[in-house]
Enzyme design. Sequence first.
Site, mmCIF file in Angstrom:
data_model
loop_
_atom_site.group_PDB
_atom_site.id
_atom_site.type_symbol
_atom_site.label_atom_id
_atom_site.label_comp_id
_atom_site.label_asym_id
_atom_site.label_seq_id
_atom_site.Cartn_x
_atom_site.Cartn_y
_atom_site.Cartn_z
ATOM 1 N N SER A 791 -5.517 -5.165 -5.751
ATOM 2 C CA SER A 791 -6.053 -4.691 -6.755
ATOM 3 C C SER A 791 -5.374 -5.435 -8.388
ATOM 4 C CB SER A 791 -5.845 -3.199 -6.982
ATOM 5 O OG SER A 791 -6.874 -2.736 -8.059
ATOM 6 N N ASP A 865 -17.026 -2.470 -2.658
ATOM 7 C CA ASP A 865 -15.892 -1.991 -3.541
ATOM 8 C C ASP A 865 -16.435 -1.374 -4.454
ATOM 9 O OD1 ASP A 865 -13.748 -1.628 -5.270
ATOM 10 O OD2 ASP A 865 -12.931 -3.709 -4.609
ATOM 11 N N HIS A 899 -12.788 -0.395 -1.832
ATOM 12 C CA HIS A 899 -11.480 -1.125 -2.446
ATOM 13 C C HIS A 899 -10.285 -0.913 -1.389
ATOM 14 C CE1 HIS A 899 -9.407 -2.299 -5.952
ATOM 15 N NE2 HIS A 899 -8.406 -1.553 -6.031
#
Length: 976
Positions: A791, A865, A899
Amino acid sequence: MEQSVKLRKQISSLLTNLTMSLLCKVSHRFSSLSLSLSLSSRRTLHLSSHHFSLAPSPLRLHRKRFAQRRRMASSRLATLVPLCSSAAEHSVADSGASPSPSSSPAQDDEDDFVTGSGYRLPPKEIRDIVDAPPLPVLSFSPHRDKILFLKRRALPPLSDLAKPEEKLAGVRIDGNSNSRSRMSFYTGIGIHGLLDDGSLGPEKEIFGYPEGAKINFVTWSRDGRHLAFAIRFDEEDNTSSKLTVWVADIESGKARPLFNSPDVYLNAIFESFVWVNDSTLLVCTIPLSRGKPPRKPLVPVGPKIQSNEQQNVIQVRTYQDLLKDEYDADLFDYYATSQLVLASLDGTFKLIGPPALYTSIDPSPDEKYVMVTSIHRPYSFIVPCGRFPKKVELWTTEGKVVREICDLPLAEDIPIVSNSVRKGKRSVNWRPDKQSTLYWVETQDGGDAKVEVSPRDIIYMEPAEPLNGEQPEILHKLDLRYGGISWCDESLALVYESWYKTRKTRTWVVAPDQKDVGPQILFDRSSEDVYSDPGSPMMRRTAAGTYVIAKIKKDGDDNTYLLLNGMGATPEGNIPFLDLFDIETGSKERIWESDKEKYYETVIALMSDQTDSTLHLNQLKILTSKESKTENTQYFLQFWPEKRRVQITNFPHPYPQLQSLHKEMIRYERKDGVQLTATLYLPPGYDPSVDGPLPCLVWSYPGEFKSKDAAGQVRGSPNEFAGIGATSPLLWLARRFAILSGPTIPIIGEGEEEANDRYVEQLVASAEAAVEEVVRRGVAHPNKIAVGGHSYGAFMTANLLAHAPHLFCCGVARSGAYNRTLTPFGFQNEDRTLWEATNTYVEMSPFMSADKIKKPILLIHGEEDNNSGTLTLQSDRFFTALKGHGALCRLVILPYESHGYSARESIMHVLWETDRWLRKYCEPNYDVSSSKDTSRNSITSINSENEKALSASGGGAAHESSEFGELLCTPRFLLW
């Protein structure tokens, strides 16, 4: 005519020669394929529904692969891009370089398969750790006399993620089960009694529900005599069944359906069910009158139109899974609409209230009322359902509407600045110390944090049914943003407020029902200053099932004390504590503290709370955890006054092969004087005098700070157990890597300075300091240091490869965002828009520096995601930019993953990709014979050997026609 015949003969001859040449090349390639097949025949994958079998015939294999690739041409799987031909197919020998110590013919042949489809498995030493049996989740009963062991499975198969789902209003829905998609679940429930001496009794299994059931929403009744839970099954067509509600008798262990009717199903999109009293549940069900889902029109009724002709200023982050049209809105209504049902344990039930989109149902402590929250139209196409119009009503438990508390309009216009909030009443709750008193907060700045006003928030209270037009009572006025309340009784509550921009946080002491006692500040500090954190008050459970601050008395003293439970941050690491705190004088007495030398201990919960009166110190009982660098977490009961300790769990070590790993918290300094810390892990049995410097993986995540002093404070403990999640970088300890975990990357903006205006400068300086330290210590080879992150850590990784290529030989970036112009209304903690801070957005974006990235970078991203800002397009576009500049790069898109990654096939493949990347582009840079001579080279000389390796593999030219996962090794506690 003769010339024409002659030309045809020449063309025919040329085609014949070309065909023979191609056949020779194909034959040569298939001979190597056959060798590879024979070498890897023991590696046939059997991964759930994906069976990657190796065909015996090379020609058949070739045809099958060709057909597969044709089918994949229109699929997202085509983005599983192979390495460039020069990098993937040219062996080290072809370039004139000697093979690396870790390479072998089998490995070289294995690289020929990277262009194909199929999931791969990492090495066994990594696989064994990831596949370790998960530990259970533990849940104490209301009376603290029993513990549930909620059993979990290992990683789910990809088929679970592949089930159909609807993406509506920011929610992902499994239409078959009418619940959130991708829900984890429990596989079984065991009950242990806590004996008088504190030890655990034998396990009793909950039984009676069908075998193979997936269990969710396990909750105790208030008296602790029953459990309620939901179950579902996998159907034959890889869909989920609808959820049904079951109850279990704790004494006998027998479970049965709550409803006698087989047609009553749970609607678990938002709320599921709550206990209203010891024998009654309020359940969100699928309306019995509901028909089939609305059908999508074959022909649209018109164009999709959004308008801002009123010229409103509406700035929103890049939310995912939003409603797209009226059909989506109808589908959202269909799945999210519930019918509330009041069900008794004797099997009787009745419908209450109309069907609606209920998002919360909260009974009052006295069991007379229910606060019901629902959302309704008009919906939005630019924000998720949490900002849809929201109505809060007060009902009796029989379903009669008492009054409407508020009906908030659509909130598309909440400013993006930190501490901005919704207008109107928010955080409406029951006072846990009263029978039926409500409290809430209302903003005075219109919800806009940029507006200067005093007070900024006001907290109100009022009874459920005000008498004679009684107006709400003001509890407290705040100049910062409201952050919550810890209630105790009519004479004591703690009110919290904070402001992100300045990092200021305050705790107020108020007397809720004593108007002659004014509020007083108890703590006023910086939220960044972890050394000054006094801790949080311990809470006790009331007879009504609510939680309030525990008051403590001790012998020979009439004063009343609180118990403050703190993490105890110090320059030597966290040393958790329990303080006896006199709220009148502010004096403290430390009654418990963690071991400092070997162990890390924490206070989990207060166990002596089965009374509504003040607790006596000599009768105190607490639940603690204990762990060390090499010993996994166990749980203990501690009894006062003798502080006798009884161990109640004995979980096995989840990965004994790493039990003797080395862990050390290290400190070092950035060139601007900022103190930095990191946790250094070394593999079991590492001997620096024998092994020399190791390959090293640096894994981190930047953070923003307002002061250098706060940025330099130590967080964490050197004695904490090394929990290893399914995608943790610590897995490469099993591959003899040194791991520098969580080196602090502080991005500091003091005073009026914005931290991100010097992001790249501070990022590189922090990374340089970390690399210099591990090289100075002799544990990491300067030419063999890789960097990675997830991330915002992936964003960091790409920036470091662009702006600090002298530090790292390669990078691994998972689920990142690389182009900040695609998140124009803020990202992470950046409050300014792209138009307000254009230079900052551009300079921070590694996408804009794609031409500078010369080191190998592996990009991994979930295809689905749904995290704000990190849409899959970010990795797609970044890869295209890298490839357009000849960078050595690889993009792996994981089908069905979000994610974070959850399916076993996906996780194993991520680990295989990462391991392959590190072995190929990190370890070959490491010459074992010269490691001791070069271990202390300066950072500026790191480049040379890496550049040779890149040149040998094709110079990085690209020729071409995805936090660490759930820690299943760590048990978790749920307290009721």
